[in-house]
Design a protein around this motif. Sequence first.
Motif, PDB file in Angstrom:
ATOM      1  N   PHE A   1       5.431 -10.159 -10.816  1.00 39.24           N
ATOM      2  CA  PHE A   1       6.496 -10.183  -9.807  1.00 39.24           C
ATOM      3  C   PHE A   1       6.601  -8.797  -9.184  1.00 39.24           C
ATOM      4  CE2 PHE A   1       7.738 -12.777 -13.454  1.00 39.24           C
ATOM      5  CZ  PHE A   1       7.856 -14.039 -12.891  1.00 39.24           C
ATOM      6  N   VAL A   2       6.985  -8.750  -7.927  1.00 38.19           N
ATOM      7  CA  VAL A   2       7.220  -7.450  -7.314  1.00 38.19           C
ATOM      8  C   VAL A   2       8.279  -7.584  -6.237  1.00 38.19           C
ATOM      9  CG1 VAL A   2       5.434  -7.651  -5.535  1.00 38.19           C
ATOM     10  CG2 VAL A   2       6.119  -5.393  -6.329  1.00 38.19           C
ATOM     11  N   ASP A   3       9.148  -6.597  -6.154  1.00 29.98           N
ATOM     12  CA  ASP A   3      10.081  -6.415  -5.053  1.00 29.98           C
ATOM     13  C   ASP A   3       9.758  -5.073  -4.425  1.00 29.98           C
ATOM     14  OD1 ASP A   3      12.164  -8.574  -4.793  1.00 29.98           O
ATOM     15  OD2 ASP A   3      12.364  -8.147  -6.924  1.00 29.98           O
ATOM     16  N   ALA A   4       9.670  -5.041  -3.113  1.00 32.10           N
ATOM     17  CA  ALA A   4       9.347  -3.792  -2.439  1.00 32.10           C
ATOM     18  C   ALA A   4       9.996  -3.781  -1.059  1.00 32.10           C
ATOM     19  CB  ALA A   4       7.831  -3.617  -2.312  1.00 32.10           C
TER      20      ALA A   4
ATOM     21  N   LEU B   1       9.492  -2.808   2.832  1.00 34.43           N
ATOM     22  CA  LEU B   1       8.476  -2.542   3.841  1.00 34.43           C
ATOM     23  C   LEU B   1       8.932  -1.414   4.766  1.00 34.43           C
ATOM     24  CD1 LEU B   1       7.412  -6.206   4.740  1.00 34.43           C
ATOM     25  CD2 LEU B   1       6.450  -4.653   3.034  1.00 34.43           C
ATOM     26  N   PRO B   2       8.018  -0.824   5.530  1.00 29.67           N
ATOM     27  CA  PRO B   2       8.387   0.323   6.377  1.00 29.67           C
ATOM     28  C   PRO B   2       9.543   0.057   7.325  1.00 29.67           C
ATOM     29  CG  PRO B   2       6.006   0.169   6.207  1.00 29.67           C
ATOM     30  CD  PRO B   2       6.559  -1.055   5.534  1.00 29.67           C
ATOM     31  N   ASP B   3       9.714  -1.190   7.788  1.00 28.06           N
ATOM     32  CA  ASP B   3      10.807  -1.476   8.724  1.00 28.06           C
ATOM     33  C   ASP B   3      12.106  -1.806   8.015  1.00 28.06           C
ATOM     34  OD1 ASP B   3      10.263  -3.972   7.680  1.00 28.06           O
ATOM     35  OD2 ASP B   3      10.180  -5.007   9.607  1.00 28.06           O
ATOM     36  N   GLY B   4      12.116  -1.710   6.669  1.00 27.34           N
ATOM     37  CA  GLY B   4      13.325  -2.003   5.896  1.00 27.34           C
ATOM     38  C   GLY B   4      13.380  -3.410   5.358  1.00 27.34           C
ATOM     39  N   SER B   5      12.461  -4.287   5.762  1.00 26.40           N
ATOM     40  CA  SER B   5      12.439  -5.650   5.237  1.00 26.40           C
ATOM     41  C   SER B   5      12.139  -5.627   3.739  1.00 26.40           C
ATOM     42  CB  SER B   5      11.370  -6.487   5.957  1.00 26.40           C
ATOM     43  OG  SER B   5      11.625  -6.560   7.335  1.00 26.40           O
ATOM     44  N   ARG B   6      12.620  -6.646   3.035  1.00 26.73           N
ATOM     45  CA  ARG B   6      12.375  -6.726   1.597  1.00 26.73           C
ATOM     46  C   ARG B   6      11.276  -7.738   1.311  1.00 26.73           C
ATOM     47  NH1 ARG B   6      16.284  -9.686  -2.481  1.00 26.73           N
ATOM     48  NH2 ARG B   6      14.925 -11.369  -1.803  1.00 26.73           N
ATOM     49  N   LEU B   7      10.303  -7.330   0.516  1.00 26.99           N
ATOM     50  CA  LEU B   7       9.194  -8.185   0.119  1.00 26.99           C
ATOM     51  C   LEU B   7       9.364  -8.608  -1.330  1.00 26.99           C
ATOM     52  CD1 LEU B   7       6.245  -9.329   0.509  1.00 26.99           C
ATOM     53  CD2 LEU B   7       5.458  -7.108  -0.357  1.00 26.99           C
ATOM     54  N   HIS B   8       9.208  -9.902  -1.583  1.00 28.78           N
ATOM     55  CA  HIS B   8       9.198 -10.411  -2.956  1.00 28.78           C
ATOM     56  C   HIS B   8       7.969 -11.295  -3.124  1.00 28.78           C
ATOM     57  CE1 HIS B   8      10.624 -11.753  -6.846  1.00 28.78           C
ATOM     58  NE2 HIS B   8      10.356 -12.992  -6.481  1.00 28.78           N
ATOM     59  N   VAL B   9       7.213 -11.065  -4.198  1.00 29.95           N
ATOM     60  CA  VAL B   9       5.969 -11.790  -4.430  1.00 29.95           C
ATOM     61  C   VAL B   9       5.917 -12.276  -5.878  1.00 29.95           C
ATOM     62  CG1 VAL B   9       3.448 -11.687  -4.386  1.00 29.95           C
ATOM     63  CG2 VAL B   9       4.773 -10.356  -2.733  1.00 29.95           C
ATOM     64  N   VAL B  10       5.439 -13.507  -6.040  1.00 31.20           N
ATOM     65  CA  VAL B  10       5.122 -14.073  -7.349  1.00 31.20           C
ATOM     66  C   VAL B  10       3.676 -14.534  -7.292  1.00 31.20           C
ATOM     67  CG1 VAL B  10       5.709 -15.786  -9.098  1.00 31.20           C
ATOM     68  CG2 VAL B  10       7.499 -14.885  -7.597  1.00 31.20           C
TER      69      VAL B  10
ATOM     70  N   PHE C   1      15.204  -1.059  -1.665  1.00 31.60           N
ATOM     71  CA  PHE C   1      15.966  -0.697  -0.477  1.00 31.60           C
ATOM     72  C   PHE C   1      16.143  -1.893   0.448  1.00 31.60           C
ATOM     73  CE2 PHE C   1      14.114   3.724  -1.164  1.00 31.60           C
ATOM     74  CZ  PHE C   1      15.288   4.218  -1.706  1.00 31.60           C
ATOM     75  N   GLU C   2      17.412  -2.219   0.731  1.00 30.25           N
ATOM     76  CA  GLU C   2      17.731  -3.297   1.665  1.00 30.25           C
ATOM     77  C   GLU C   2      18.834  -2.919   2.635  1.00 30.25           C
ATOM     78  OE1 GLU C   2      17.754  -7.635   0.546  1.00 30.25           O
ATOM     79  OE2 GLU C   2      17.844  -6.782  -1.467  1.00 30.25           O
TER      80      GLU C   2
ATOM     81  N   HIS D   1       0.812  -1.219   0.000  1.00 29.99           N
ATOM     82  CA  HIS D   1       0.000   0.000   0.000  1.00 29.99           C
ATOM     83  C   HIS D   1       0.846   1.271   0.000  1.00 29.99           C
ATOM     84  CE1 HIS D   1      -3.359   2.676   0.804  1.00 29.99           C
ATOM     85  NE2 HIS D   1      -2.716   3.161   1.851  1.00 29.99           N
ATOM     86  N   SER D   2       1.888   1.299   0.811  1.00 29.18           N
ATOM     87  CA  SER D   2       2.687   2.523   0.953  1.00 29.18           C
ATOM     88  C   SER D   2       3.939   2.539   0.084  1.00 29.18           C
ATOM     89  CB  SER D   2       3.091   2.703   2.427  1.00 29.18           C
ATOM     90  OG  SER D   2       3.907   1.614   2.846  1.00 29.18           O
ATOM     91  N   THR D   3       4.121   1.520  -0.770  1.00 27.10           N
ATOM     92  CA  THR D   3       5.362   1.418  -1.542  1.00 27.10           C
ATOM     93  C   THR D   3       5.262   2.019  -2.938  1.00 27.10           C
ATOM     94  OG1 THR D   3       4.846  -0.744  -2.531  1.00 27.10           O
ATOM     95  CG2 THR D   3       5.852  -0.737  -0.328  1.00 27.10           C
ATOM     96  N   GLY D   4       4.039   2.207  -3.439  1.00 27.28           N
ATOM     97  CA  GLY D   4       3.887   2.691  -4.795  1.00 27.28           C
ATOM     98  C   GLY D   4       4.119   1.617  -5.836  1.00 27.28           C
ATOM     99  N   ARG D   5       4.208   0.360  -5.403  1.00 26.20           N
ATOM    100  CA  ARG D   5       4.421  -0.745  -6.331  1.00 26.20           C
ATOM    101  C   ARG D   5       3.178  -1.623  -6.377  1.00 26.20           C
ATOM    102  NH1 ARG D   5      10.801  -2.346  -6.478  1.00 26.20           N
ATOM    103  NH2 ARG D   5      11.579  -0.209  -6.367  1.00 26.20           N
ATOM    104  N   ARG D   6       3.087  -2.442  -7.402  1.00 28.34           N
ATOM    105  CA  ARG D   6       1.891  -3.247  -7.578  1.00 28.34           C
ATOM    106  C   ARG D   6       2.275  -4.646  -8.031  1.00 28.34           C
ATOM    107  NH1 ARG D   6       2.684  -1.265 -12.715  1.00 28.34           N
ATOM    108  NH2 ARG D   6       2.074  -2.708 -14.370  1.00 28.34           N
ATOM    109  N   VAL D   7       1.338  -5.574  -7.897  1.00 26.06           N
ATOM    110  CA  VAL D   7       1.500  -6.916  -8.428  1.00 26.06           C
ATOM    111  C   VAL D   7       0.136  -7.341  -8.973  1.00 26.06           C
ATOM    112  CG1 VAL D   7       1.080  -8.016  -6.180  1.00 26.06           C
ATOM    113  CG2 VAL D   7       2.325  -9.263  -7.951  1.00 26.06           C
TER     114      VAL D   7
END
Length: 390
Positions: free
Chosen positions: A141-144, A146-155, A239-240, A129-135
């Motif tokens: 695929f998406v890499d984003a 998260l607010p705490d700095g964690s990296r999200l990857h989704v397929v 960002f990582e 929601h707050s990343t400006g990215r979509r899937v």
Amino acid sequence: MTQLYPDRGLPTTSLVDRVRERLRADRTDPTAEPDAVARLAQAEVRRHNDVALARGAAPIDDEAARVREVLAAVTGYGPLQPYLDDPEIEELWINAPDKVFVARGGVSERVPVQLTDTTVRDLVERMLHSTGRRVDLSQPFVDASLPDGSRLHVVIGGIARRHWAVNIRKFVAGYRSLDRLVALGSLTPGAADLLRAAMRDGRSVLVSGATHAGKTTLLGALVGASPAGHRIVTVEETFELGVDAADLVAMQGRQPSLEGTGEITLRRLVKEALRMRPDRLVVGEVRDAEALDLLLALNTGVPGAATIHANSAVDALGRLAALPLLAGRNIDRGFVLHAVATSVDLVVHCERTDDGFRRVAEIIEPTGRIAGELPEVRSVYRAPGAGWTA
């Protein structure tokens, strides 16, 4: 009429609904005002207990735990939140709604979480929601970050078989200093001094290793060892690094829009970084044609630091020499080999042992000469056999 609070069950769902109703009525953004959400959750839990006692029903025994559950559902990531809050967990992934895993100290384990496909999709949407990215179907695929700095990857499902595949790699700030890694046994004090001096003296350092070997952690520690007055510019796909410095610019790439426009690649970011007067250019991971732009930057006197996937330190140099060829057919391999041999000062190779420990396995130094198809190197450090858990 449906009761708002079931008097004998575990009413977390109803509590969540009630808190959300009050947030909507008050026009409160739960992500912007978490303290207000916490007060509402606590008030609703106490209200439930007051009603339960008046009616002779079972109250909630552990109010604090129930408040945490409500907060996780409203402002956090539901059943995943306790694992994301656990400092010992470094990574979480979902293979299917009923197959959720975490990694502690480099060792994976399945956790007793039961989700649904709808819940997984809702959680991903909340994370994005707050990343400006979509899937979606057009962008599966998406890499984003998260607010705490964690990296999200989704397929999404259809690319992954049946279910969405989700991976969250957490940001572990406590490990990102050379002194901390020495204390954990990942490298010797002498090796740490060598790397610290390299950063101080403006030498270019390449960090190599396999997936989950600790490359990003070490790169963050190296950046943290830069002199206080240095201007650092970092470029990443997502960002990582999570590093902090007095004079720091951090940039990440951008996905194309629905119309296929607006994409920002690492190649573009490297070129833009050179216009920002960096004392050190940091590339989160070199994996494509941006290797050419990095080498060109290093050959113009800009110190660099980057990570790269490789099986050994020598292999990392070979890969760095091969990746620029992806930039076009007119790239001369002889030029690239010479650029690698003369612009990379140290290669630090990380590895993860069978029991989950990460360590710096070796450090090599190119001599500036070419030996066959690879730059000639000499070894300056070999690990004694200790490691770290991230």
